[in-house]
Design an enzyme around this catalytic site. Structure first.
Site, short mmCIF file in Angstrom:
data_model
loop_
_atom_site.label_atom_id
_atom_site.label_comp_id
_atom_site.label_asym_id
_atom_site.label_seq_id
_atom_site.Cartn_x
_atom_site.Cartn_y
_atom_site.Cartn_z
N HIS A 24 36.34 -28.75 -2.93
CA HIS A 24 37.35 -27.97 -3.68
C HIS A 24 38.67 -27.81 -2.91
CE1 HIS A 24 35.91 -24.42 -1.51
NE2 HIS A 24 34.78 -24.38 -2.16
N HIS A 78 23.11 -16.92 -1.11
CA HIS A 78 24.49 -17.03 -1.61
C HIS A 78 24.47 -17.83 -2.91
CE1 HIS A 78 28.71 -17.66 -1.79
NE2 HIS A 78 28.83 -18.69 -0.99
N GLU A 80 27.01 -19.39 -4.47
CA GLU A 80 27.95 -20.50 -4.69
C GLU A 80 27.15 -21.78 -4.93
OE1 GLU A 80 31.25 -20.91 -1.92
OE2 GLU A 80 32.27 -22.26 -3.31
N ASP A 82 27.12 -24.88 -4.23
CA ASP A 82 26.65 -25.85 -3.24
C ASP A 82 25.29 -25.43 -2.67
OD1 ASP A 82 28.28 -23.79 -2.21
OD2 ASP A 82 28.61 -24.84 -0.33
N HIS A 145 30.02 -15.37 2.39
CA HIS A 145 31.33 -15.80 1.97
C HIS A 145 31.80 -15.16 0.65
CE1 HIS A 145 33.42 -19.54 0.02
NE2 HIS A 145 34.32 -18.84 0.64
N ASP A 164 26.71 -19.49 4.79
CA ASP A 164 27.99 -20.12 5.12
C ASP A 164 28.50 -19.77 6.52
OD1 ASP A 164 28.49 -21.64 2.87
OD2 ASP A 164 29.56 -20.06 1.82
N TYR A 192 36.29 -25.14 9.84
CA TYR A 192 35.50 -24.44 8.81
C TYR A 192 35.82 -22.95 8.81
CZ TYR A 192 31.17 -23.02 6.41
OH TYR A 192 30.26 -22.46 5.55
N HIS A 225 25.58 -25.20 6.33
CA HIS A 225 26.32 -26.47 6.45
C HIS A 225 26.32 -26.92 7.90
CE1 HIS A 225 27.96 -26.17 2.37
NE2 HIS A 225 28.38 -24.94 2.63
FE1 FEO Z 1 30.31 -20.31 -0.14
FE2 FEO Z 1 28.79 -23.20 1.17
O1 FEO Z 1 29.34 -21.95 -0.16
#
Ligand code: FEO
Length: 394
Positions: A24, A78, A80, A82, A145, A164, A192, A225
């Site tokens: 994004h 989370h 989100e 992903d 996040h 995150d 990041y 991640h």
């Molecule tokens: Fe806030 Fe890796 O998503």
């Protein structure tokens, strides 16, 4: 990639996304990973899922270790996408599983996916879930996040799964910090932090303190991640504290755009002055540098110098876009300055400074504007401008 063991009966079961280059708008030059973890005990818990396109890899990894029907809990740290967009597929197989999340997590999941007949267990900070020989402990982490975010701590193994937080967009065949190039790792970790977590600096400082108050001193930090911090998890926690406090070296970054080279000449003169005063300085042409990389350089700089010629009484669009992005990231503890050339009415420097001041950033005024092209004397003014910046940062 097959499951990777973190400790006895605790596995990474996520996916490596080698191809993603745009997350994004964040340029992910080294790809990323979506990490999910499986804890097998008397009860089995899956912690987080992966981006929808990788759901088959997640399912395959889990099935190498156990049957999906035997998953008792799916912890969603989370919502989100992903991390959560494989949840509907997982829940189709893991029919008896209970989803564990914060209240906001449940609301987000229900809004995204409908929820159907899913069973939720809502948790708050301090709540624990016994799996048999092991215990999951939860810490709410709103805005790290999103408002729904939380951390999960596997107490007996001392593994923190903070989603995150502490991540990196870094695809690798390796899963642990000590297996990858350290400079690349810290570069991606800083990028990041700068692009995702910088606006939440004060919350990060509080969260680090809270973890310590809760007696959480992880032996391993397994983010959602990138690679897992197992050799020295304190290294990334200390880096987060440093970044969140706005601690930098005596560094500057000049971020500029140019039309016919005049603003570039000004930039080089300012660069000369800064470096002759011992300030380590980087010069970044905004249209030739990834925005995510530019923001990482801002994180590490004490002075940020922004240059643009005037176009239509304003700045060039790439500088406008950079300012919109950086102001939203709320960088702390820096000196800002601006410069640029113009043909007749001017306006770029004035507008850049207005945007910076409206964001309550510390701006060195006045900015420096030069008509058409810098003369020898005006290049000297640029050097004096650079010297002023050097003085201001001490
Ligand atoms: Fe806030 Fe890796 O998503």
């Amino acid at each position: 990639m097959s499951p990777v063991r973190l400790s006895k009966n605790v596995y990474w079961v996520g996916a490596v996304d080698w191809d993603v280059r745009d997350f994004h708008g964040y340029e992910t030059r080294r790809g990323t990973t979506y990490n999910a973890y499986l804890v097998i005990d008397e009860k089995t818990a899956l912690i987080d899922t992966v981006k929808h396109a990788f759901q088959n890899e997640l399912v395959g990894n889990i099935q190498e270790l156990t049957s999906l029907r035997d998953v008792d809990y799916v912890v969603v740290n989370h919502v989100e996408k992903d991390h959560s967009s494989s949840l509907p597929s997982i829940m189709r197989y893991a029919k008896n599983a209970t989803i564990v999340s914060t209240r906001r997590g449940r609301d987000g999941l229900t809004k995204y996916y409908g929820g159907g007949d899913w069973t939720f267990k809502i948790v708050e900070t301090g709540d624990e879930l016994n799996l048999g020989k092991r215990t999951l402990s939860f810490v709410e982490a709103p805005m790290l996040h999103w408002p729904d975010s939380m951390f999960t701590y596997l107490k007996e193994d001392e593994i923190l799964m903070p989603n995150d937080a502490f991540g990196q967009h870094l695809a690798s065949s390796q899963r642990f910090d000590d297996e990858v190039d350290q400079a690349v790792l810290m570069d991606e970790a800083a990028k990041y932090y700068a692009n995702i977590l910088m606006p939440f600096a004060s919350l990060i400082l509080k969260k680090v303190e809270e973890l310590s108050d809760l007696g959480i001193e992880p032996r391993m930090i397994a983010p959602s991640h990138g690679v897992i911090w197992r050799s020295n998890p304190k290294k990334i926690v200390d880096s987060y504290v440093k970044w969140s406090m706005g601690v930098t070296g005596r560094k500057a970054v000049i971020i500029y755009d140019t039309m016919w080279g005049s603003t570039r000449r000004m930039a080089y003169a300012i660069l000369d002055a800064l470096s002759s005063r011992g300030v380590e300085t980087r010069l970044l042409h905004i249209r030739r540098t990834d925005l995510a990389e530019v923001v990482k350089e801002v994180l590490e700089a004490k002075a940020v110098v922004v240059g643009s010629p005037t176009l239509n009484n304003s700045m060039l669009p790439a500088i406008g876009s950079f300012l919109t992005y950086i102001v939203g990231l709320r960088p702390k503890g820096k000196v800002w300055a601006s410069f640029g050339s113009y043909g007749w009415g001017g306006g770029a420097v004035r507008k850049i400074n207005r945007i910076l001041k409206e964001a309550n950033l510390d701006v060195l005024e006045p900015g420096l504007s030069i008509r058409y092209a810098p003369s020898k004397e005006e290049l000297q003014s640029c050097k004096e401008f650079g010297e002023k910046i050097a003085e201001k940062i001490g």
